[in-house]
Write a protein that holds these residues in place. Sequence first.
Motif, PDB file in Angstrom:
ATOM      1  N   HIS A  87       0.640  -1.207  -0.070  1.00  0.00           N
ATOM      2  CA  HIS A  87       0.073  -0.094   0.174  1.00  0.00           C
ATOM      3  C   HIS A  87       0.721   1.303   0.043  1.00  0.00           C
ATOM      4  O   HIS A  87       2.011   1.145   0.201  1.00  0.00           O
ATOM      5  CB  HIS A  87      -0.989  -0.162   1.331  1.00  0.00           C
ATOM      6  CG  HIS A  87      -0.173   0.040   2.493  1.00  0.00           C
ATOM      7  ND1 HIS A  87       0.222  -1.026   3.417  1.00  0.00           N
ATOM      8  CD2 HIS A  87       0.042   1.004   3.202  1.00  0.00           C
ATOM      9  CE1 HIS A  87       0.688  -0.652   4.290  1.00  0.00           C
ATOM     10  NE2 HIS A  87       0.711   0.811   4.509  1.00  0.00           N
ATOM     11  N   HIS A  89       0.418   5.676   1.458  1.00  0.00           N
ATOM     12  CA  HIS A  89      -0.152   6.542   2.108  1.00  0.00           C
ATOM     13  C   HIS A  89      -0.087   7.952   1.532  1.00  0.00           C
ATOM     14  O   HIS A  89       0.659   8.111   0.891  1.00  0.00           O
ATOM     15  CB  HIS A  89       0.135   6.929   3.807  1.00  0.00           C
ATOM     16  CG  HIS A  89       0.166   5.461   4.401  1.00  0.00           C
ATOM     17  ND1 HIS A  89      -1.136   4.814   4.965  1.00  0.00           N
ATOM     18  CD2 HIS A  89       1.268   4.470   4.752  1.00  0.00           C
ATOM     19  CE1 HIS A  89      -0.832   3.932   5.370  1.00  0.00           C
ATOM     20  NE2 HIS A  89       0.564   3.687   5.488  1.00  0.00           N
ATOM     21  N   GLU A  93       4.933   7.888   6.697  1.00  0.00           N
ATOM     22  CA  GLU A  93       4.773   6.943   7.761  1.00  0.00           C
ATOM     23  C   GLU A  93       6.026   7.121   8.539  1.00  0.00           C
ATOM     24  O   GLU A  93       7.133   6.859   8.208  1.00  0.00           O
ATOM     25  CB  GLU A  93       4.554   5.710   7.161  1.00  0.00           C
ATOM     26  CG  GLU A  93       4.400   4.582   8.117  1.00  0.00           C
ATOM     27  CD  GLU A  93       3.813   3.158   7.490  1.00  0.00           C
ATOM     28  OE1 GLU A  93       2.949   3.264   6.714  1.00  0.00           O
ATOM     29  OE2 GLU A  93       4.306   2.350   8.116  1.00  0.00           O
ATOM     30  N   HIS A 132       4.891   0.145   0.072  1.00  0.00           N
ATOM     31  CA  HIS A 132       5.208  -0.559   1.286  1.00  0.00           C
ATOM     32  C   HIS A 132       4.351  -1.455   1.845  1.00  0.00           C
ATOM     33  O   HIS A 132       3.344  -1.651   1.568  1.00  0.00           O
ATOM     34  CB  HIS A 132       5.956   0.372   2.438  1.00  0.00           C
ATOM     35  CG  HIS A 132       5.004   1.191   2.825  1.00  0.00           C
ATOM     36  ND1 HIS A 132       4.315   2.245   2.429  1.00  0.00           N
ATOM     37  CD2 HIS A 132       4.236   1.110   4.148  1.00  0.00           C
ATOM     38  CE1 HIS A 132       3.420   2.702   3.057  1.00  0.00           C
ATOM     39  NE2 HIS A 132       3.205   1.850   4.207  1.00  0.00           N
TER      40      HIS A 132
HETATM   41 FE   LIG Z   1       1.655   1.792   5.680  1.00  0.00          FE
END
Ligand SMILES: [Fe+2]
Length: 177
Positions: A87, A89, A93, A132
């Motif tokens: 996935h 974001h 992160e 990641h």
């Molecule tokens: Fe993540």
Amino acid sequence: MEAWYMDDSDADQRLPHKLDPDRPVSLEQLEKIGVFYWKLNADTYESDPELEKIRKENGYSYMDIITIHKDKLPNYEEKLKMFFEEHLHLDDEIRYILEGRAYFDVRDKDDRWIRICMAKGDMITLPAGIYHRFTLDETNYTKAMRLFVGEPVWKAYNRPADDFEIRQKYVNSLRCA
Ligand SMILES: [Fe+2]
Ligand SMILES: CSCCC(=O)/C(O)=C/O
């Protein structure tokens, strides 16, 4: 912290999955794909001026602590499955390991998996838009601090997410690296 290129075996995700011979990945190689790392003293995280400095300099105003263990985390199995789906974001992160160990896997420029083994005192930031995933190792336990700039957004977008603006921005940033 130690990082290496992964094999492509289907064996248990919690195993190291090193190549034979091993292909280690350096901090410089990680920086080229936008992954940054700090080593801190996790025994003093509640009053650590070094951590405070990093938070202040980077605007990491939010923090909480997550314990990942079958008896501590609600919906443990479901969450671990979700964390291991590839996935991205929309934001960085940022994670700081306070206890135990865990693996963060990131894709390199050529879409190969790099496994980052994070242990107590390791802090990392993965850039917005990088593909990641996350897994525990064979010890099945970690306690980590999650940091964020402003109000946290945990939403993950599973691959494929290539049309996202943040993904294109990230891919473009690799060209100049
Ligand atoms: Fe993540
Ligand atoms: C150690 S925090 C759990 C993993 C997570 O939040 C995430 O997004 C992994 O990629």
